[in-house]
Design a protein around this motif. Structure first.
Motif, PDB file in Angstrom:
ATOM      1  N   GLN A   1       0.832  -1.206   0.000  1.00  0.00           N
ATOM      2  CA  GLN A   1       0.000   0.000   0.000  1.00  0.00           C
ATOM      3  C   GLN A   1       0.865   1.254   0.000  1.00  0.00           C
ATOM      4  O   GLN A   1       0.570   2.222  -0.705  1.00  0.00           O
ATOM      5  CB  GLN A   1      -0.942  -0.015   1.198  1.00  0.00           C
ATOM      6  CG  GLN A   1      -1.974   1.098   1.181  1.00  0.00           C
ATOM      7  CD  GLN A   1      -2.985   0.952   2.296  1.00  0.00           C
ATOM      8  OE1 GLN A   1      -2.883   0.063   3.141  1.00  0.00           O
ATOM      9  NE2 GLN A   1      -3.978   1.819   2.319  1.00  0.00           N
ATOM     10  N   ARG A   2       1.947   1.234   0.778  1.00  0.00           N
ATOM     11  CA  ARG A   2       2.821   2.410   0.842  1.00  0.00           C
ATOM     12  C   ARG A   2       3.619   2.593  -0.435  1.00  0.00           C
ATOM     13  O   ARG A   2       3.820   3.720  -0.894  1.00  0.00           O
ATOM     14  CB  ARG A   2       3.789   2.284   2.031  1.00  0.00           C
ATOM     15  CG  ARG A   2       3.133   2.396   3.386  1.00  0.00           C
ATOM     16  CD  ARG A   2       4.181   2.612   4.477  1.00  0.00           C
ATOM     17  NE  ARG A   2       5.160   1.535   4.516  1.00  0.00           N
ATOM     18  CZ  ARG A   2       5.023   0.438   5.239  1.00  0.00           C
ATOM     19  NH1 ARG A   2       3.914   0.236   5.942  1.00  0.00           N
ATOM     20  NH2 ARG A   2       5.962  -0.493   5.248  1.00  0.00           N
ATOM     21  N   GLU A   3       4.102   1.490  -1.007  1.00  0.00           N
ATOM     22  CA  GLU A   3       4.979   1.576  -2.171  1.00  0.00           C
ATOM     23  C   GLU A   3       4.223   1.621  -3.499  1.00  0.00           C
ATOM     24  O   GLU A   3       4.798   1.966  -4.527  1.00  0.00           O
ATOM     25  CB  GLU A   3       5.956   0.387  -2.173  1.00  0.00           C
ATOM     26  CG  GLU A   3       6.849   0.318  -0.945  1.00  0.00           C
ATOM     27  CD  GLU A   3       7.754   1.539  -0.814  1.00  0.00           C
ATOM     28  OE1 GLU A   3       8.140   2.113  -1.861  1.00  0.00           O
ATOM     29  OE2 GLU A   3       8.057   1.922   0.330  1.00  0.00           O
ATOM     30  N   GLY A   4       2.965   1.240  -3.482  1.00  0.00           N
ATOM     31  CA  GLY A   4       2.163   1.350  -4.692  1.00  0.00           C
ATOM     32  C   GLY A   4       2.319   0.215  -5.680  1.00  0.00           C
ATOM     33  O   GLY A   4       1.890   0.340  -6.831  1.00  0.00           O
ATOM     34  N   GLN A   5       2.939  -0.891  -5.286  1.00  0.00           N
ATOM     35  CA  GLN A   5       3.091  -2.046  -6.168  1.00  0.00           C
ATOM     36  C   GLN A   5       2.729  -3.309  -5.393  1.00  0.00           C
ATOM     37  O   GLN A   5       3.275  -3.560  -4.321  1.00  0.00           O
ATOM     38  CB  GLN A   5       4.516  -2.156  -6.702  1.00  0.00           C
ATOM     39  CG  GLN A   5       4.708  -3.319  -7.679  1.00  0.00           C
ATOM     40  CD  GLN A   5       6.110  -3.359  -8.275  1.00  0.00           C
ATOM     41  OE1 GLN A   5       6.905  -2.455  -8.052  1.00  0.00           O
ATOM     42  NE2 GLN A   5       6.407  -4.406  -9.031  1.00  0.00           N
TER      43      GLN A   5
END
Length: 470
Positions: A332-336
Motif C-alpha cells: 500500500q505504501r509503495e504502490g506495487q
C-alpha cells in the motif's frame, strides 16, 4: 441527561460530591445505606454509581451480590486508601475504577469524563471478537493461535477496568502493541497514550522526564517542564523496560501508584496523577527482583494483572497471517502489489524468529525490496543462522559446502539465570568481534537492550566489554 447515584453515609461528603457531579450535567440521587441504595437502583437505573465501601448496614461490595441491579451501571468505589487488595477486589467484582478519600474535584472530573455503560463496552468487545473470527486481528494484534486468543481474552477483561497491567515477553513480541490495545478499549481512549522506554533515557534525566521539573531546579533547567505523568493526564502511561529504571526512582513511582500524587523535581507542591500505568519488561521479572534491578514492592504493585506474550516461535501458525499483513502494508505504501509464493510462506513458518514479530516485519520489508517481480520467493529469507539466504548461498549449500561449526557455550547446572544471560551475551559479543548490531540480531534483542546490558557488565568490571558506539 446521565444519572448518578452516590452511596455515601457521610451526609456532608454526599452533598459535596452531588454538587460536583451536578456541574457535569448529571442528575443526582444519594443513598446513605445499602438499603437506600437498592431502593434507588430499583427506581432509576444510574449511569454511574459512586459507592462507599464503609456503610452502616454493611460493605459497599455487598451490592455486587445482586448483579442485576448494577449490570448496566458503571461502579466506582470510594475507599480510604488505594491498595493492592482494593484493586484486585474491584477487578474481580466488576468495578470500573476507584477513587480515594478525600474525593477531589479533579479526581471526580476524570471519572465522570470516562463514564461508559458496561453493556456498550461489552458490545464493542463483541464486535472486535467477531472481527478476529473473520480476519484474524484483534485491535492492533494479529494471530489465530491459542496463545494469542488467551492474550485477547486478558486484554478484553482488563481494558475496561483501571487496574495496573504488567506485560512481559521477549524483545520484539509486541508489548507496546498490547498496551495500546488495552488503552484503545478502555474508558481512557479519548485521552493521551504515551510510551516511555525507561532504558532509552539518561539516568540523570529520567526523573525530570517522568515527573517534570521547575525552572531553576538544576543546571540547565531554564524553563518549567511537564513530565510524562502530567502530559498523560486522564490517559495511559506505558513504561517499557521498567527494569532499566534506576532503583531510587522506582521508589517515587511506587509512591505515585499508591497515593495518586507526585511532585516535580524542585517543587514541594503535590500534584494529582490521573493516569493508568502499564509496565513492561523483556526480562523475567522475578529474576530482575532477585538481581536487584526491580524493587519487589513495585513489582507486586505493577503485577496486579500480568499478561505474558508468547514468542513467535511458539505460535508459528500465525506467521503467514502476520507476514501477509505486513506485506499488505508495504504494498500500500509503495504502490506495487507483490505476493508470497507458497514456498516462501512455508520457509517463513519454519524459521525460529529470534527477533520475534519485529524481525518478521523487517524481513518482509527487505524481501519486498529485493524481489525481482510480483512474486516473492524464498531467495532472501533468513535461515536459522540469522543470515539471509541468497540463491548463490542456497546453491553452494546444496553443492555440499559446509559452514564452519558454530561455537557453543556450556554452563553447569545451578547457574543463575542472570549469570547465564551475562555469559551468553558476552560470549556472543566476543564471537562477533564486538559488533553490536550482529550480536543483538543473533540474540534476538534490541540494540538498546544489548547496550544497557553491556554498560551494566562494564560497571561490574568486565574488561572484555566495550560500550562505546560502533
Amino acid at each position: 441527561m446521565s444519572h448518578a447515584l452516590i452511596v455515601e453515609d457521610d451526609a456532608d461528603a454526599a452533598r459535596m460530591m452531588a454538587a460536583l457531579v451536578a456541574e457535569h450535567q448529571f442528575s443526582v440521587a444519594t443513598a446513605g445505606s445499602l438499603r437506600d441504595a437498592r431502593r434507588q437502583l430499583a427506581m432509576q437505573r444510574p449511569d454511574v454509581v459512586l459507592l462507599d465501601l464503609q456503610l452502616p448496614d454493611g460493605s459497599g461490595m455487598d451490592l455486587f451480590e445482586t448483579p442485576e441491579l448494577i449490570r448496566h451501571s458503571e461502579v466506582v468505589l470510594i475507599t480510604g486508601h488505594a491498595s493492592l487488595e482494593t484493586s484486585i477486589q474491584a477487578l474481580r467484582l466488576g468495578a470500573a475504577d476507584y477513587i480515594t478519600k478525600p474525593v477531589s474535584k479533579r479526581q471526580l472530573q476524570g471519572i465522570l469524563s470516562r463514564v461508559m455503560r458496561p453493556d456498550a463496552l461489552q458490545a464493542e468487545i463483541g464486535q472486535m471478537e467477531a472481527e478476529w473470527a473473520r480476519s484474524g486481528h484483534f485491535g492492533h494484534l494479529w494471530g489465530r493461535s491459542a496463545a494469542m486468543q488467551r492474550v485477547y481474552r486478558q486484554i478484553a477483561r482488563v481494558a475496561v477496568t483501571s487496574i495496573s497491567v504488567f506485560v512481559t515477553g521477549e524483545s520484539g513480541t509486541g508489548k507496546e502493541v498490547v498496551a495500546r490495545s488495552v488503552h484503545d478499549l478502555s474508558r481512557r481512549r479519548a485521552r493521551p497514550f504515551l510510551a516511555v522506554n525507561c532504558g532509552a533515557i539518561s539516568p540523570n534525566l529520567i526523573e525530570s522526564e517522568i515527573f517534570g521539573h521547575e525552572k531553576g531546579s538544576f543546571t540547565g533547567a531554564d524553563t518549567q517542564h511537564q513530565g510524562f505523568f502530567e502530559r498523560a493526564h486522564g490517559g495511559t502511561l506505558f513504561l517499557d523496560e521498567i527494569t532499566e529504571m534506576p532503583i531510587e526512582l522506582q521508589v517515587k513511582l511506587l509512591r505515585v501508584l499508591e497515593t495518586g500524587t507526585f511532585m516535580r523535581v524542585g517543587s514541594t507542591q503535590l500534584r494529582e496523577a490521573d493516569v493508568r500505568v502499564i509496565a513492561a519488561t523483556n526480562r523475567a521479572p522475578e529474576l530482575a527482583v532477585a538481581d536487584h534491578k526491580l524493587r519487589e514492592d513495585l513489582f507486586y504493585r505493577l503485577n496486579v494483572f500480568p499478561i505474558e506474550l508468547p514468542p513467535l516461535r511458539e505460535r508459528r501458525e500465525d506467521v503467514p497471517l502476520l507476514a501477509e499483513h505486513f506485506l499488505s502494508g508495504v504494498c500500500q505504501r509503495e504502490g506495487q502489489v507483490r505476493r508470497f509464493t507458497p514456498q516462501a510462506l512455508q520457509a517463513l513458518q519454519a524459521y525460529r524468529w529470534p527477533g520475534n514479530v519485529r524481525e518478521l516485519r523487517n524481513v518482509v520489508q527487505r524481501v519486498y525490496v529485493m524481489a525481482d517481480g510480483d512474486d516473492i520467493g524464498d531467495d532472501w529469507l533468513p535461515r536459522d543462522s540469522g543470515v539471509p539466504m541468497s540463491v548463490a548461498a542456497a546453491t553452494a549449500e546444496a553443492a555440499g559446502t559446509v559452514p564452519p561449526a558454530v561455537p557453543s557455550l556450556t554452563l553447569p547446572l545451578g547457574t543463575s539465570m542472570a549469570e547465564a544471560e551475562r555469559q551468553l551475551i558476552l560470549a556472543t559479543f566476543k564471537h562477533f568481534n564486538h559488533h553490536k548490531e550482529r550480536t543483538a540480531a543473533a540474540l534476538g534483542v534490541s540494540m538498546k537492550t544489548l547496550y544497557n546490558r553491556l554498560k551494566e557488565y562494564a560497571r561490574e568490571g568486565e574488561s572484555a566489554v566495550a560500550t562505546d558506539p560502533d
